[in-house]
Motif scaffolding. Structure first.
Motif, PDB file in Angstrom:
ATOM      1  N   LEU A  95       0.807  -1.221   0.000  1.00  0.00           N
ATOM      2  CA  LEU A  95       0.000   0.000   0.000  1.00  0.00           C
ATOM      3  C   LEU A  95       0.846   1.280   0.000  1.00  0.00           C
ATOM      4  N   PRO A  96       1.822   1.414   0.909  1.00  0.00           N
ATOM      5  CA  PRO A  96       2.638   2.639   0.879  1.00  0.00           C
ATOM      6  C   PRO A  96       3.508   2.753  -0.368  1.00  0.00           C
ATOM      7  N   LEU A  97       3.839   1.598  -0.981  1.00  0.00           N
ATOM      8  CA  LEU A  97       4.642   1.649  -2.204  1.00  0.00           C
ATOM      9  C   LEU A  97       3.805   2.052  -3.408  1.00  0.00           C
ATOM     10  N   ILE A  98       2.567   1.565  -3.466  1.00  0.00           N
ATOM     11  CA  ILE A  98       1.678   1.891  -4.587  1.00  0.00           C
ATOM     12  C   ILE A  98       1.225   3.347  -4.527  1.00  0.00           C
ATOM     13  N   LEU A  99       0.976   3.842  -3.304  1.00  0.00           N
ATOM     14  CA  LEU A  99       0.569   5.234  -3.118  1.00  0.00           C
ATOM     15  C   LEU A  99       1.557   5.913  -2.176  1.00  0.00           C
ATOM     16  N   PRO A 100       2.769   6.196  -2.649  1.00  0.00           N
ATOM     17  CA  PRO A 100       3.805   6.757  -1.782  1.00  0.00           C
ATOM     18  C   PRO A 100       3.628   8.247  -1.541  1.00  0.00           C
ATOM     19  N   VAL A 101       4.263   8.741  -0.510  1.00  0.00           N
ATOM     20  CA  VAL A 101       4.416  10.184  -0.356  1.00  0.00           C
ATOM     21  C   VAL A 101       5.657  10.538  -1.172  1.00  0.00           C
ATOM     22  N   PHE A 102       5.443  10.890  -2.428  1.00  0.00           N
ATOM     23  CA  PHE A 102       6.572  11.081  -3.339  1.00  0.00           C
ATOM     24  C   PHE A 102       7.333  12.363  -2.997  1.00  0.00           C
ATOM     25  N   THR A 103       8.541  12.439  -3.491  1.00  0.00           N
ATOM     26  CA  THR A 103       9.373  13.625  -3.295  1.00  0.00           C
ATOM     27  C   THR A 103       9.778  14.181  -4.657  1.00  0.00           C
ATOM     28  N   PHE A 104       9.975  15.476  -4.711  1.00  0.00           N
ATOM     29  CA  PHE A 104      10.497  16.112  -5.915  1.00  0.00           C
ATOM     30  C   PHE A 104      12.022  16.065  -5.860  1.00  0.00           C
ATOM     31  N   GLU A 105      12.627  15.768  -7.009  1.00  0.00           N
ATOM     32  CA  GLU A 105      14.083  15.736  -7.054  1.00  0.00           C
ATOM     33  C   GLU A 105      14.655  17.109  -6.715  1.00  0.00           C
TER      34      GLU A 105
END
Length: 469
Positions: free
Chosen positions: A106-116
């Motif tokens: 679940l956390p991998l499919i909907l991660p809290v993504f980061t901007f490079e």
């Protein structure tokens, strides 16, 4: 996946396995293990914020404690019976594996993504404005007398000493989650992750004194997009010494939230004809002109003394995605203040025809390979590449991305790695290419710097094809 999220899941899976398989484990050891898990959960909640995608991981902390408590209450002979039950152990192991897989997935499919991290030398500051155009009636609401009102965000090079936490990607996370869900006909819960995403921009930071003035770039989002939908690109440009002004085209954006709490939701018309879209495009062009007028006022006399004399209003560019790309194309032809522009996958809408006289200014078209399969779009690009009256000074470029989608030109594919798997797009690599070539284009035509990429890479490449007129 964020640090404490990853730490919690890995520790809990290890703890769960130890709880099931380890022999001669004492109650004290179990309590220490579950206590550590609880502390990690607490740190995660305080520092990163708890989210529903982590519920299975949270449960992995609580359930074993319940099991331990029940074991402590059981009689010694009952504990022996539990240990002797191989069927129960196998069942528990299978359930643990399944549950652990869900907790990880679940956390991998909907991660809290980061901007490079942007590659430029400047830190990034940001400020938001609510601007009302008292000269224009709002035509998208039924109430008479409404004036056109726009939310505008400005990003700028910040002082090297600026400190502070990066602002949230969406400050009104609940409103945007609802808007995403409504637009895509999906549960709102799937989009709550956006509320935890942070950017590199520091709110109200002091502007950098490294340069006396900074050139200005206007950004126009796609239909149903929003002013910061290209944060990956905006932050990169700002870090290299540009001021970027993002516009929310009210009622055509996903949602606009005003400082007093009013919410302007997307108004869509399923019966949109070319004539209607041309009319909407004209509204967007007028939005851009009005915003440029306001920016000129800030450059002359900013009430907050931030931008006074700091904006290079002689060197202005514009870029836009999709319908915002179409508005950008029209602005190049209509507004003399725009010196150069980039259209990212925007089909031709607007009252002015490119076939009459050409663009007469430096212009770059970026497209997804799937978009150019449309014959009308292909004809539009062919016209751009051939209709330019002064190609020696105002060259046009066409960068066609391979294995690319329309929304790959925005932040949206960062929501989930499933986009990359389903669409076959390496979104991070695509964003780097967009950033590198956008920067090179504006550096040459806005900052008068030598090309580093565009003229040196004309031709076919594994990731893209680049042409010029």
């Amino acid at each position: 996946m964020r640090f404490f999220e990853m730490l919690l899941i890995v520790f809990n899976i290890f703890l769960f396995g130890w709880f099931i398989f380890a022999k001669n484990k004492s109650q004290r050891q179990l309590l220490i293990g579950f206590g550590i898990s609880a502390i990690i959960t607490l740190l995660h909640g305080v520092i990163e914020g708890m989210r529903w995608q982590m519920i299975p991981a949270y449960t992995m902390t609580v359930v074993p404690l319940v099991i331990l408590a029940s074991r402590l209450k059981s009689k010694p002979e009952e504990r022996v019976a539990i240990k002797a039950s191989s069927v129960k152990r196998i069942t528990l192991t299978a359930l643990a594996v399944i549950y652990s897989s869900v907790a990880v997935a679940l956390p991998l499919i909907l991660p809290v993504f980061t901007f490079e991290k942007p590659t430029g030398s400047y830190k990034i500051g940001t400020v938001t404005y609510d601007w009302r155009d008292n000269q224009r009636e709002e035509t998208l609401t039924p109430e008479s007398g409404d004036k056109r009102e726009l939310m505008v965000q400005i990003w700028y090079p910040a002082d090297a000493t600026a400190e502070g936490e990066g602002v949230k990607y969406h400050s009104n996370a609940d409103v945007f989650a609802k808007a995403y869900g409504s637009m895509m006909n999906l549960p709102k819960l799937l989009f709550t992750t956006f509320g935890y995403v942070k950017t590199h921009a520091i709110e109200n930071a002091r502007i950098s004194n490294q340069e006396s003035t900074y050139p200005v770039l206007i950004f126009s989002h796609g239909f149903s997009g929003h002013k910061n939908q290209n944060t990956f690109q905006i932050e990169q440009l700002v870090s290299h010494g540009y001021i970027v002004v993002g516009i929310d085209h009210t009622y055509n954006s996903m949602v606009s939230v005003f400082p007093d709490g009013r919410v302007a939701n997307l108004i869509s018309d399923d019966s949109d004809s070319v004539a209607q879209l041309n009319q909407t495009n004209e509204i967007w062009v007028e939005d851009a002109k009005f915003v440029l007028d306001q920016v000129e006022k800030l450059a002359k006399a900013d009430p907050d003394h931030r931008f006074t004399g700091r904006m290079d209003m002689q060197n202005i560019g514009m870029f836009g995605h999709s319908f915002g790309g179409a508005a950008t194309t029209q602005m190049v032809m209509e507004d003399s203040r725009i010196k150069a522009a980039i259209n990212m996958d925007g089909v031709p809408y607007g009252k002015r025809s490119i076939s009459v006289g050409g663009l007469k200014k430096p212009f770059m078209m970026m497209t997804a390979d799937e978009s150019t399969d449309n014959s009308d779009f292909g004809g539009f690009i062919e016209t751009i590449m051939t209709k330019n009256n002064d190609a020696a000074h105002n060259k046009n470029y066409w960068m066609k991305f391979k294995n690319m989608t329309h929304y790959g030109f925005s932040d949206s594919h960062l929501l989930s790695p499933l986009y990359e798997k389903l669409e076959g797009v390496d979104i991070r690599e695509a964003h780097r290419l967009i950033n590198d070539y956008s920067l090179d284009f504006f550096n040459h035509y806005i900052k008068q710097q030598p090309f580093k990429l565009l003229e040196q890479t004309i031709g076919d490449h594994p990731k893209f094809t680049l042409q010029t007129n």
